[in-house]
Design an enzyme around this catalytic site. Structure first.
Site, mmCIF file in Angstrom:
data_model
loop_
_atom_site.group_PDB
_atom_site.id
_atom_site.type_symbol
_atom_site.label_atom_id
_atom_site.label_comp_id
_atom_site.label_asym_id
_atom_site.label_seq_id
_atom_site.Cartn_x
_atom_site.Cartn_y
_atom_site.Cartn_z
ATOM 1 N N THR A 89 4.100 2.550 5.741
ATOM 2 C CA THR A 89 2.700 2.136 5.861
ATOM 3 C C THR A 89 1.962 3.072 6.807
ATOM 4 O OG1 THR A 89 1.209 0.440 6.774
ATOM 5 C CG2 THR A 89 3.451 0.392 7.575
ATOM 6 N N SER A 149 -24.311 13.719 21.088
ATOM 7 C CA SER A 149 -23.822 13.026 19.896
ATOM 8 C C SER A 149 -22.553 12.279 20.272
ATOM 9 C CB SER A 149 -23.501 14.029 18.798
ATOM 10 O OG SER A 149 -22.409 14.817 19.198
ATOM 11 N N ASP A 182 1.973 -0.629 12.013
ATOM 12 C CA ASP A 182 1.804 -1.980 12.553
ATOM 13 C C ASP A 182 3.102 -2.780 12.568
ATOM 14 O OD1 ASP A 182 2.035 -2.201 9.835
ATOM 15 O OD2 ASP A 182 0.339 -3.556 9.557
ATOM 16 N N VAL A 200 17.008 8.186 -0.073
ATOM 17 C CA VAL A 200 17.815 7.007 -0.426
ATOM 18 C C VAL A 200 18.662 7.335 -1.656
ATOM 19 C CG1 VAL A 200 17.705 4.625 -1.330
ATOM 20 C CG2 VAL A 200 16.209 5.313 0.567
ATOM 21 N N ARG A 208 -6.008 -2.678 9.611
ATOM 22 C CA ARG A 208 -6.008 -4.142 9.594
ATOM 23 C C ARG A 208 -5.994 -4.722 11.005
ATOM 24 N NH1 ARG A 208 -2.115 -6.893 5.203
ATOM 25 N NH2 ARG A 208 -1.788 -4.857 4.336
ATOM 26 N N ARG A 245 1.265 -4.982 -5.987
ATOM 27 C CA ARG A 245 1.367 -6.257 -5.263
ATOM 28 C C ARG A 245 1.740 -7.297 -6.308
ATOM 29 N NH1 ARG A 245 -0.791 -4.444 -0.176
ATOM 30 N NH2 ARG A 245 -2.340 -2.862 -0.588
ATOM 31 N N HIS A 251 -9.952 5.212 1.052
ATOM 32 C CA HIS A 251 -8.632 5.540 0.504
ATOM 33 C C HIS A 251 -8.212 6.984 0.676
ATOM 34 C CE1 HIS A 251 -9.091 1.558 -1.214
ATOM 35 N NE2 HIS A 251 -7.767 1.575 -1.280
ATOM 36 N N LYS A 270 -23.681 13.429 26.707
ATOM 37 C CA LYS A 270 -23.530 13.997 25.362
ATOM 38 C C LYS A 270 -24.745 13.716 24.500
ATOM 39 C CE LYS A 270 -18.705 13.224 25.810
ATOM 40 N NZ LYS A 270 -17.704 12.220 25.736
ATOM 41 N N GLY A 298 -11.169 13.971 19.731
ATOM 42 C CA GLY A 298 -12.114 14.053 20.834
ATOM 43 C C GLY A 298 -13.283 13.093 20.686
ATOM 44 N N GLY A 328 0.829 -1.210 0.000
ATOM 45 C CA GLY A 328 0.000 0.000 0.000
ATOM 46 C C GLY A 328 0.859 1.253 0.000
ATOM 47 N N ASP A 353 -0.405 2.198 8.589
ATOM 48 C CA ASP A 353 -1.002 1.410 9.681
ATOM 49 C C ASP A 353 -0.217 1.442 10.996
ATOM 50 O OD1 ASP A 353 -2.941 0.709 7.889
ATOM 51 O OD2 ASP A 353 -2.097 -1.257 7.422
ATOM 52 N N GLY A 394 5.199 -2.163 3.743
ATOM 53 C CA GLY A 394 4.642 -2.672 4.993
ATOM 54 C C GLY A 394 5.142 -4.077 5.311
ATOM 55 N N ASP A 395 4.430 -4.771 6.202
ATOM 56 C CA ASP A 395 4.941 -6.055 6.692
ATOM 57 C C ASP A 395 5.055 -7.105 5.581
ATOM 58 O OD1 ASP A 395 2.174 -6.219 6.566
ATOM 59 O OD2 ASP A 395 2.028 -7.637 8.218
ATOM 60 N N GLY A 396 4.116 -7.093 4.642
ATOM 61 C CA GLY A 396 4.188 -8.047 3.530
ATOM 62 C C GLY A 396 5.434 -7.808 2.700
HETATM 63 P P1 ATP Z 1 0.392 -2.588 3.476
HETATM 64 O O1 ATP Z 1 0.661 -2.883 4.927
HETATM 65 O O2 ATP Z 1 0.295 -1.142 3.207
HETATM 66 O O3 ATP Z 1 -0.719 -3.392 2.875
HETATM 67 P P2 ATP Z 1 2.343 -4.518 2.626
HETATM 68 O O4 ATP Z 1 3.775 -4.360 2.267
HETATM 69 O O5 ATP Z 1 2.039 -5.298 3.876
HETATM 70 O O6 ATP Z 1 1.716 -3.063 2.660
HETATM 71 P P3 ATP Z 1 1.355 -6.710 0.988
HETATM 72 O O7 ATP Z 1 0.360 -6.704 -0.104
HETATM 73 O O8 ATP Z 1 1.092 -7.577 2.175
HETATM 74 O O9 ATP Z 1 1.560 -5.185 1.390
HETATM 75 O O10 ATP Z 1 2.770 -7.166 0.373
HETATM 76 C C1 ATP Z 1 3.332 -6.509 -0.752
HETATM 77 C C2 ATP Z 1 4.048 -7.481 -1.632
HETATM 78 O O11 ATP Z 1 5.134 -8.084 -0.901
HETATM 79 C C3 ATP Z 1 3.229 -8.659 -2.123
HETATM 80 O O12 ATP Z 1 2.425 -8.340 -3.238
HETATM 81 C C4 ATP Z 1 4.318 -9.657 -2.508
HETATM 82 O O13 ATP Z 1 4.868 -9.343 -3.759
HETATM 83 C C5 ATP Z 1 5.371 -9.394 -1.429
HETATM 84 N N1 ATP Z 1 5.214 -10.414 -0.377
HETATM 85 C C6 ATP Z 1 4.364 -10.413 0.677
HETATM 86 N N2 ATP Z 1 4.469 -11.558 1.392
HETATM 87 C C7 ATP Z 1 5.409 -12.306 0.767
HETATM 88 C C8 ATP Z 1 5.972 -13.612 0.984
HETATM 89 N N3 ATP Z 1 5.584 -14.383 2.014
HETATM 90 N N4 ATP Z 1 6.910 -14.043 0.115
HETATM 91 C C9 ATP Z 1 7.321 -13.282 -0.920
HETATM 92 N N5 ATP Z 1 6.823 -12.069 -1.177
HETATM 93 C C10 ATP Z 1 5.887 -11.563 -0.360
#
Ligand code: ATP
Length: 327
Positions: free
Chosen positions: A130, A220, A134, A27, A176, A76, A257, A218, A190, A15, A132, A106-108
């Site tokens: 991200t 509301s 998170d 960078v 999430r 993605r 969004h 309140k 608030g 995201g 989030d 993000g984490d993914g």
């Molecule tokens: P957001 O938190 O904003 O959604 P995110 O980085 O967590 O961002 P994801 O869609 O979870 O978003 O992951 C982004 C991309 O990272 C995925 O489309 C994929 O290409 C890669 N990815 C995520 N998990 C894996 C995994 N287990 N192995 C390999 N690639 C991964």
């Protein structure tokens, strides 16, 4: 002792978040400052696989610090989840002579980065991009502050109509599995309460709120809700209120969004700039498989494994602040 990295690729993945551009800029400039070649990789891992890679000069990242979204685009990629996809990605890196990667996401995205780094023994550093907030090991993430401000401004507007009509409003925000966005925007605007995954998993927050008579003083009320399977989301909560507590005039607003967009706040621009410079520094210091984090205003290196562990705890102190200040 400095490492010998001569070229680095930078990508944004998952995201989008405001401040990603400031991170790309930092960078790029820090890489060039340290005599590296810098490559912009478009559309995240998807572009690494489809070879959408371009060498960046200092002016490739001019005039972007104030822009939301990501000039590198984001995507993605299901292919990157396969060994074959990652093999092609590695071959493209070799083709361009890219020795190291900075992944902003993000984490993914950081999970994918960790797998890729281990598979091919590539130096990879991550930046937490991200809204989030998170990720573990960092007080905040790039984009979180801007999103909080966007939500707060929307809440101020919703408050006008909630007050005029004396309504109960459920406002759904992103996050999430993580309630930070909802909790902190509830404090900042608030609101009366925040229904968040970390607490909803323990108890029925809606029933508790109603039983405690949260509208006693309140006319509301505004309740923030994290978009999540655990909370059920704002629509489901509103349906429950209509059925179980028909005395309330309930409405729902899903911010969606719009929370992701907009010019980054000063805080996010500064954070992203610091983290971007730190990413290059980390690579030069032989750091591998780490995310750049910030703790007590100091840059820290967080091992990917820890950063992506899904057990970030919610702040009990902030929960208390919301509870006390909303009576
Ligand atoms: P957001 O938190 O904003 O959604 P995110 O980085 O967590 O961002 P994801 O869609 O979870 O978003 O992951 C982004 C991309 O990272 C995925 O489309 C994929 O290409 C890669 N990815 C995520 N998990 C894996 C995994 N287990 N192995 C390999 N690639 C991964």
């Amino acid at each position: 002792m400095d490492s010998n990295i001569k070229s680095v690729g930078v990508l944004t993945s998952g995201g989008d978040a405001p401040g990603m551009n400031a991170a790309i800029r930092a960078v790029t400039r820090a890489g060039i400052f340290n005599n590296m070649k810098v490559y912009g990789i478009y559309r995240g891992y998807r572009g690494l696989i489809s070879d959408e890679i371009m060498e960046f000069k200092t002016n490739s990242v001019s005039n972007i610090i104030q822009q939301g979204g990501t000039m590198l685009k984001t995507a993605r990629s299901a292919d990157f989840m396969t060994e074959e996809g990652r093999r092609i990605a590695y071959e493209n890196m070799q083709k361009h002579g890219i020795e190291a990667l900075v992944v902003i996401g993000g984490d993914g995205s950081l999970t994918g980065a960790a797998i890729f780094a281990n598979e091919y023994n590539i130096p990879v550093v991550g930046l937490p991009g991200t809204i989030d907030n998170d990720l573990n090991g960092t007080d905040t993430t790039i984009g979180y502050d801007t999103a909080l401000n966007t939500i707060m401004q929307s809440m101020d507007k919703i408050r006008d109509t909630a007050t005029s009509h004396e309504r109960l409003f459920f406002i759904e925000v992103m996050g999430r599995n993580c309630g930070y966005l909802a909790l902190n925007s509830a404090i900042a605007s608030g609101a009366e309460a925040a229904i968040i995954p970390e607490i909803s998993i323990e108890k029925d927050q809606l029933a508790e709120l109603i039983e405690q008579g949260f509208r006693k003083s309140k006319n509301s009320s505004m309740v923030l809700v994290t978009e999540s399977e655990v909370t059920g989301g704002a629509m489901k909560l509103a349906e429950r209120v209509k059925k179980e507590y028909p005395q309330y005039d309930v409405r729902v607003s899903i911010l969606g969004h719009l929370q992701r967009g907009g010019s980054p706040t000063a805080q996010d621009r500064i954070l992203a700039s610091r983290m971007g410079v730190a990413a290059i520094q980390a690579l030069m210091e032989y750091q591998r498989n780490v995310m750049i984090g910030i703790r007590e205003n100091e840059i820290v290196y967080v091992p990917f494994k820890r950063a992506i562990k899904k057990d970030r705890e919610i702040s009990r102190e902030m929960l208390e602040v919301l509870r006390i200040s909303s009576i």
